[in-house]
Write an enzyme that holds these catalytic residues in place. Sequence first.
Site, PDB file in Angstrom:
ATOM      1  N   ARG A  49      -4.603 -59.837 -45.677  1.00 39.24           N
ATOM      2  CA  ARG A  49      -3.785 -58.911 -45.765  1.00 39.24           C
ATOM      3  C   ARG A  49      -3.009 -58.467 -44.399  1.00 39.24           C
ATOM      4  NH1 ARG A  49      -6.987 -54.202 -48.623  1.00 39.24           N
ATOM      5  NH2 ARG A  49      -5.140 -53.000 -48.107  1.00 39.24           N
ATOM      6  N   GLN A  91      -1.797 -42.566 -47.701  1.00 36.73           N
ATOM      7  CA  GLN A  91      -3.062 -43.022 -47.925  1.00 36.73           C
ATOM      8  C   GLN A  91      -3.075 -44.727 -47.401  1.00 36.73           C
ATOM      9  OE1 GLN A  91      -4.418 -42.359 -52.102  1.00 36.73           O
ATOM     10  NE2 GLN A  91      -2.217 -41.529 -52.184  1.00 36.73           N
ATOM     11  N   ASN A  92      -1.895 -45.292 -46.988  1.00 30.95           N
ATOM     12  CA  ASN A  92      -1.683 -46.365 -46.669  1.00 30.95           C
ATOM     13  C   ASN A  92      -2.271 -46.815 -45.378  1.00 30.95           C
ATOM     14  OD1 ASN A  92      -0.222 -46.342 -49.093  1.00 30.95           O
ATOM     15  ND2 ASN A  92       1.786 -46.300 -48.172  1.00 30.95           N
ATOM     16  N   VAL A  93      -2.867 -47.930 -45.146  1.00 29.49           N
ATOM     17  CA  VAL A  93      -3.378 -48.550 -44.115  1.00 29.49           C
ATOM     18  C   VAL A  93      -2.383 -49.605 -43.281  1.00 29.49           C
ATOM     19  CG1 VAL A  93      -5.719 -48.234 -45.021  1.00 29.49           C
ATOM     20  CG2 VAL A  93      -4.527 -50.504 -45.220  1.00 29.49           C
ATOM     21  N   HIS A 146      -6.595 -43.105 -44.894  1.00 29.59           N
ATOM     22  CA  HIS A 146      -7.659 -44.144 -45.222  1.00 29.59           C
ATOM     23  C   HIS A 146      -7.784 -45.284 -43.970  1.00 29.59           C
ATOM     24  CE1 HIS A 146      -7.268 -43.448 -49.850  1.00 29.59           C
ATOM     25  NE2 HIS A 146      -7.935 -42.457 -49.042  1.00 29.59           N
ATOM     26  N   CYS A 199     -21.360 -59.258 -32.679  1.00 32.31           N
ATOM     27  CA  CYS A 199     -21.964 -59.246 -31.218  1.00 32.31           C
ATOM     28  C   CYS A 199     -23.141 -60.347 -31.052  1.00 32.31           C
ATOM     29  CB  CYS A 199     -22.638 -57.878 -31.126  1.00 32.31           C
ATOM     30  SG  CYS A 199     -23.664 -57.707 -29.633  1.00 32.31           S
ATOM     31  N   GLY A 207       4.849 -42.888 -54.776  1.00 33.95           N
ATOM     32  CA  GLY A 207       4.157 -44.058 -54.773  1.00 33.95           C
ATOM     33  C   GLY A 207       2.747 -44.235 -54.849  1.00 33.95           C
ATOM     34  N   THR A 208       1.987 -43.185 -55.575  1.00 30.59           N
ATOM     35  CA  THR A 208       0.529 -43.268 -55.500  1.00 30.59           C
ATOM     36  C   THR A 208       0.265 -43.052 -56.935  1.00 30.59           C
ATOM     37  OG1 THR A 208      -1.594 -42.377 -55.014  1.00 30.59           O
ATOM     38  CG2 THR A 208       0.321 -40.668 -55.018  1.00 30.59           C
ATOM     39  N   PRO A 218       8.365 -45.050 -60.323  1.00 25.53           N
ATOM     40  CA  PRO A 218       8.794 -45.345 -61.612  1.00 25.53           C
ATOM     41  C   PRO A 218       7.998 -45.350 -62.856  1.00 25.53           C
ATOM     42  CG  PRO A 218       8.055 -47.343 -59.921  1.00 25.53           C
ATOM     43  CD  PRO A 218       7.863 -46.047 -59.197  1.00 25.53           C
TER      44      PRO A 218
HETATM   45  C1  BJW Z   1       5.934 -47.441 -56.660  1.00 24.50           C
HETATM   46  C2  BJW Z   1       6.968 -48.252 -56.472  1.00 24.50           C
HETATM   47  C3  BJW Z   1       7.970 -48.177 -55.727  1.00 24.50           C
HETATM   48  C4  BJW Z   1       4.930 -49.075 -57.496  1.00 24.50           C
HETATM   49  N1  BJW Z   1       8.288 -46.961 -55.429  1.00 24.50           N
HETATM   50  N2  BJW Z   1       6.314 -45.927 -56.394  1.00 24.50           N
HETATM   51  C5  BJW Z   1     -13.164 -36.866 -57.273  1.00 24.50           C
HETATM   52  C6  BJW Z   1     -13.216 -37.045 -58.569  1.00 24.50           C
HETATM   53  C7  BJW Z   1     -13.497 -38.608 -59.048  1.00 24.50           C
HETATM   54  C8  BJW Z   1     -14.085 -39.503 -58.034  1.00 24.50           C
HETATM   55  C9  BJW Z   1     -13.884 -38.881 -56.626  1.00 24.50           C
HETATM   56  C10 BJW Z   1     -13.796 -37.755 -56.535  1.00 24.50           C
HETATM   57  N3  BJW Z   1     -14.002 -37.492 -54.893  1.00 24.50           N
HETATM   58  C11 BJW Z   1     -14.344 -38.478 -54.363  1.00 24.50           C
HETATM   59  C12 BJW Z   1     -14.390 -39.499 -55.356  1.00 24.50           C
HETATM   60  C13 BJW Z   1     -14.976 -41.060 -55.291  1.00 24.50           C
HETATM   61  C14 BJW Z   1     -13.546 -41.896 -54.763  1.00 24.50           C
HETATM   62  C15 BJW Z   1     -12.811 -41.923 -55.671  1.00 24.50           C
HETATM   63  O1  BJW Z   1     -11.716 -41.279 -55.641  1.00 24.50           O
HETATM   64  N4  BJW Z   1     -12.846 -42.666 -56.957  1.00 24.50           N
HETATM   65  C16 BJW Z   1     -11.994 -42.781 -57.903  1.00 24.50           C
HETATM   66  C17 BJW Z   1     -11.178 -44.141 -57.656  1.00 24.50           C
HETATM   67  C18 BJW Z   1     -12.661 -42.444 -59.180  1.00 24.50           C
HETATM   68  N5  BJW Z   1     -13.529 -41.357 -53.406  1.00 24.50           N
HETATM   69  C19 BJW Z   1     -13.928 -41.881 -52.483  1.00 24.50           C
HETATM   70  O2  BJW Z   1     -14.883 -42.621 -52.363  1.00 24.50           O
HETATM   71  C20 BJW Z   1     -13.308 -41.468 -50.962  1.00 24.50           C
HETATM   72  N6  BJW Z   1     -14.511 -41.169 -50.347  1.00 24.50           N
HETATM   73  C21 BJW Z   1     -15.007 -39.842 -50.603  1.00 24.50           C
HETATM   74  O3  BJW Z   1     -14.721 -39.053 -51.293  1.00 24.50           O
HETATM   75  O4  BJW Z   1     -15.919 -39.695 -49.668  1.00 24.50           O
HETATM   76  C22 BJW Z   1     -16.911 -38.534 -49.783  1.00 24.50           C
HETATM   77  C23 BJW Z   1     -17.972 -38.346 -48.730  1.00 24.50           C
HETATM   78  C24 BJW Z   1     -17.869 -37.312 -47.838  1.00 24.50           C
HETATM   79  C25 BJW Z   1     -18.892 -37.215 -46.694  1.00 24.50           C
HETATM   80  C26 BJW Z   1     -19.623 -38.305 -46.482  1.00 24.50           C
HETATM   81  C27 BJW Z   1     -19.591 -39.452 -47.275  1.00 24.50           C
HETATM   82  C28 BJW Z   1     -18.628 -39.483 -48.465  1.00 24.50           C
HETATM   83  C29 BJW Z   1     -12.636 -42.708 -50.014  1.00 24.50           C
HETATM   84  C30 BJW Z   1     -11.593 -43.363 -50.728  1.00 24.50           C
HETATM   85  C31 BJW Z   1     -11.026 -44.491 -49.958  1.00 24.50           C
HETATM   86  C32 BJW Z   1      -9.972 -45.211 -50.777  1.00 24.50           C
HETATM   87  N7  BJW Z   1      -9.731 -46.402 -50.141  1.00 24.50           N
HETATM   88  C33 BJW Z   1      -8.894 -47.357 -50.581  1.00 24.50           C
HETATM   89  C34 BJW Z   1      -9.117 -48.882 -49.824  1.00 24.50           C
HETATM   90  C35 BJW Z   1      -8.375 -48.629 -48.409  1.00 24.50           C
HETATM   91  C36 BJW Z   1      -8.727 -49.912 -47.466  1.00 24.50           C
HETATM   92  C37 BJW Z   1      -7.872 -51.090 -48.129  1.00 24.50           C
HETATM   93  O5  BJW Z   1      -6.619 -50.913 -47.967  1.00 24.50           O
HETATM   94  O6  BJW Z   1      -8.537 -52.048 -48.228  1.00 24.50           O
HETATM   95  O7  BJW Z   1      -7.740 -46.860 -50.433  1.00 24.50           O
HETATM   96  S1  BJW Z   1      -8.729 -47.661 -52.566  1.00 24.50           S
HETATM   97  C38 BJW Z   1      -7.225 -47.904 -52.551  1.00 24.50           C
HETATM   98  O8  BJW Z   1      -6.679 -46.855 -53.573  1.00 24.50           O
HETATM   99  C39 BJW Z   1      -6.610 -47.560 -51.178  1.00 24.50           C
HETATM  100  C40 BJW Z   1      -5.473 -46.587 -51.547  1.00 24.50           C
HETATM  101  O9  BJW Z   1      -5.133 -45.765 -50.388  1.00 24.50           O
HETATM  102  C41 BJW Z   1      -5.971 -45.792 -52.603  1.00 24.50           C
HETATM  103  C42 BJW Z   1      -4.870 -45.011 -53.682  1.00 24.50           C
HETATM  104  O10 BJW Z   1      -4.170 -46.105 -54.047  1.00 24.50           O
HETATM  105  P1  BJW Z   1      -2.502 -45.856 -54.389  1.00 24.50           P
HETATM  106  O11 BJW Z   1      -1.965 -45.810 -53.064  1.00 24.50           O
HETATM  107  O12 BJW Z   1      -2.415 -44.827 -55.197  1.00 24.50           O
HETATM  108  O13 BJW Z   1      -2.127 -47.231 -54.980  1.00 24.50           O
HETATM  109  P2  BJW Z   1      -2.054 -47.789 -56.528  1.00 24.50           P
HETATM  110  O14 BJW Z   1      -1.950 -48.944 -56.506  1.00 24.50           O
HETATM  111  O15 BJW Z   1      -3.299 -46.975 -57.255  1.00 24.50           O
HETATM  112  O16 BJW Z   1      -0.786 -46.934 -56.853  1.00 24.50           O
HETATM  113  C43 BJW Z   1       0.391 -47.324 -56.674  1.00 24.50           C
HETATM  114  C44 BJW Z   1       1.555 -46.629 -57.111  1.00 24.50           C
HETATM  115  O17 BJW Z   1       2.906 -46.848 -56.825  1.00 24.50           O
HETATM  116  C45 BJW Z   1       1.553 -46.596 -58.573  1.00 24.50           C
HETATM  117  O18 BJW Z   1       1.675 -45.428 -59.476  1.00 24.50           O
HETATM  118  C46 BJW Z   1       3.080 -47.317 -59.045  1.00 24.50           C
HETATM  119  O19 BJW Z   1       3.634 -46.893 -60.317  1.00 24.50           O
HETATM  120  C47 BJW Z   1       3.643 -46.925 -57.851  1.00 24.50           C
HETATM  121  N8  BJW Z   1       4.898 -47.899 -57.313  1.00 24.50           N
HETATM  122  N9  BJW Z   1       6.134 -49.637 -56.945  1.00 24.50           N
HETATM  123  C48 BJW Z   1       7.444 -45.795 -55.811  1.00 24.50           C
HETATM  124  N10 BJW Z   1       8.816 -49.185 -55.487  1.00 24.50           N
END
Ligand code: BJW
Length: 238
Positions: A68, A100-102, A118, A147, A187-188, A211
């Site tokens: 990536r 949220q993007n990295v 993130h 290391c 876009g999330t 979209p």
């Molecule tokens: C377009 C388009 C165009 C297409 N124009 N749009 C509450 C409820 C339920 C669960 C939880 C909760 N609180 C916490 C949780 C657990 C968990 C969670 O959320 N789980 C759910 C999935 C169920 N969350 C966590 O674990 C988080 N940590 C946490 O809560 O810690 C608590 C804690 C506290 C203290 C000590 C210890 C712990 C951490 C979340 C980390 C997410 N990480 C990732 C990976 C990052 C690294 C990597 O890149 O590999 O982040 S997961 C992945 O999803 C990435 C993204 O940032 C994130 C969100 O995804 P995103 O950006 O929404 O992408 P998509 O693909 O889902 O959507 C794309 C969208 O674009 C779509 O809608 C398309 O239609 C659209 N689109 N083309 C505009 N041209």
Amino acid sequence: MNDQVLGWVRAAKRIAVLTGAGMSAESGVPTFRDAQTGLWAQFDPAQLATEEAFRARPSMVWDWYAFRREMIAQVEPNAGHKALADFARRHPGRMTLITQNVDGLHQRAGSPGVLALHGNIFEDKWLDPPKACCNAAAAAAGSPPYCDRCGNMLRPDVVWFGEALPLRTLAAAEDAARACDLMLVVGTSGVVYPAAGLARTAAGKVVIINPHPTDLDDAADAVLRGTAAQLLPQLMED
Ligand code: BJW
């Protein structure tokens, strides 16, 4: 363009923008959850984006991030990233950009003070708390680098499931959500928390730009069905 939403942008004193993977789709970066093209169409996220997965299969996870990194290094910010950066330049202090993007594309477009919830795919950190012997600049080459004294491994400095978001960055994002009179959610899918919760706690109007339907549509005052690179230049032109 929706005149009502344009009016909200023009009137807003404080705008918060929350972006996700769709923001970079038109730059050529795959989203995570899109059914055909998403990064996770063929992979189980639990096998890649958790600490447990990294400890179980460090080479596989490291190589996935290396792939990536190479891909992202070859793409450019799109018209949507540029529209947000231009708006921030013309209206200093009026917009807070939360992503949220990295991929660093907002920063490369010139947006100041981006709150990257993130992490950053181009940075590494030690998997375990570093000891005196752990020197990232002198890490032994490997997949992942390590290391050579204690075996600690480098990992990408991104936030995996179950890990806490950077505390100060999240606090600043929560402040911006509570203080805004308009939040643009671009876009999330809105399924990952706590990021998605920012849209639910936004004090002002919430406008979704996507979209496709999202999990946050019920929290929106308006939904614009279109892409980031099409709609943001029109919305942020003033
Ligand atoms: C377009 C388009 C165009 C297409 N124009 N749009 C509450 C409820 C339920 C669960 C939880 C909760 N609180 C916490 C949780 C657990 C968990 C969670 O959320 N789980 C759910 C999935 C169920 N969350 C966590 O674990 C988080 N940590 C946490 O809560 O810690 C608590 C804690 C506290 C203290 C000590 C210890 C712990 C951490 C979340 C980390 C997410 N990480 C990732 C990976 C990052 C690294 C990597 O890149 O590999 O982040 S997961 C992945 O999803 C990435 C993204 O940032 C994130 C969100 O995804 P995103 O950006 O929404 O992408 P998509 O693909 O889902 O959507 C794309 C969208 O674009 C779509 O809608 C398309 O239609 C659209 N689109 N083309 C505009 N041209």
